[in-house]
Enzyme design. Structure first.
Site, PDB file in Angstrom:
ATOM      1  N   GLY A  67     -27.167 -48.851   3.443  1.00  0.00           N
ATOM      2  CA  GLY A  67     -27.815 -49.080   2.152  1.00  0.00           C
ATOM      3  C   GLY A  67     -28.407 -47.811   1.583  1.00  0.00           C
ATOM      4  CE1 TYR A  68     -33.115 -42.794   1.865  1.00  0.00           C
ATOM      5  CE2 TYR A  68     -31.302 -41.460   2.706  1.00  0.00           C
ATOM      6  CZ  TYR A  68     -32.554 -41.559   2.113  1.00  0.00           C
ATOM      7  OH  TYR A  68     -33.235 -40.410   1.775  1.00  0.00           O
ATOM      8  CB  ALA A  69     -25.279 -43.777   2.938  1.00  0.00           C
TER       9      ALA A  69
END
Length: 255
Positions: free
Chosen positions: A159-161
């Site tokens: 999700g962060y990427a």
């Protein structure tokens, strides 16, 4: 004089995620350059915060707000309050973010949804709502905090990427529409910085050593390393720079 182009006297900067770490360092740097600061974080104290005290000590004004950017209604209420309190925001620093770690095959919906909402959706809403005012005035600066994962995939942080990859594209998309209207949109991509977001990596002896061995500068970054880049992107010195993601990583991406 060239140094005069870096002065921010009379400017108002809204810095999100400014309670600690990179955001705090950016807020203080902008104040050192002459800007008054509007600060917001999920748990920022209304008065007496560390960042407020440092800004006030520099002779600049500070107004703090608390807002949970994963709550869309709270975000809109925050924007409305800021616009009521401040007739003009010259500089928007979209630094607030979160990270949730779990392998992709086990990454729950709520991790994904929260990270995308805070790191990407809220950033777009803030940029649109304050950006439209900048467009109307014919001037303004929008600065995103991107990441090395704007360019790389990372491990156990899908999700962060995805959110940081989106920030890189959003930076270019807004720049394509707004730079002809006097609003420059850029991003800063931090490398491995000693902050709360990287604490799990710092605490893992094997991962920490592997990361450090690849950084040509030979050290983890510090929030102070972002003072120069953010003042540059917030100032007249960068008026012909837009749609760019500036990497501040101790040389990591050059390896």
């Amino acid at each position: 004089m060239i140094l005069d182009q870096f002065k921010l006297d009379g400017k108002v900067a809204l810095v999100t995620g400014c309670k600690r770490g990179i955001g705090k360092g950016m807020a203080v740097a902008l104040a050192e350059a002459g800007a008054d600061i509007i600060g917001v974080s999920a748990s920022l104290e209304p008065t007496g915060s560390e960042v407020e005290n440092e800004v006030i000590a520099l002779g600049r004004n500070f107004k703090g707000y608390a807002c949970d950017f994963s709550d869309r209604n709270a975000l809109y209420a925050f924007i409305q309050q800021v616009k009521s309190d401040f007739p003009k925001v010259d500089i928007l620093v979209n630094n607030a973010g979160t990270i949730m770690r779990a392998p992709a095959a086990e990454h729950p919906d709520d991790y994904w949804d929260t990270v995308i909402e805070v790191n990407l959706n809220a950033q777009f809403v803030l940029s649109r709502e304050f950006g439209k005012d900048m467009i109307q005035r014919g001037s303004g600066k929008v600065i995103f905090t991107a990441s090395l994962l704007t360019f790389q995939g990372g491990i156990t942080v899908p999700g962060y990427a995805a959110s940081k990859g989106g920030i890189g594209q959003l930076t270019m998309a807004l720049s394509n529409e707004w730079s002809s209207k006097g609003v420059q949109v850029n991003a800063i991509a931090p490398g491995y910085i000693a902050t709360d977001n990287t604490q799990a990596l710092q605490d893992d002896p094997e991962r920490s050593q592997a990361i450090l061995s690849r950084i040509p500068a030979g050290r983890w970054g510090k929030p102070d390393d972002f003072a120069g880049p953010v003042v540059f992107l917030a100032s007249a010195a960068s008026d012909y720079m837009s749609g760019h993601t500036m990497v501040v990583d101790g040389g990591w991406m050059g390896r």
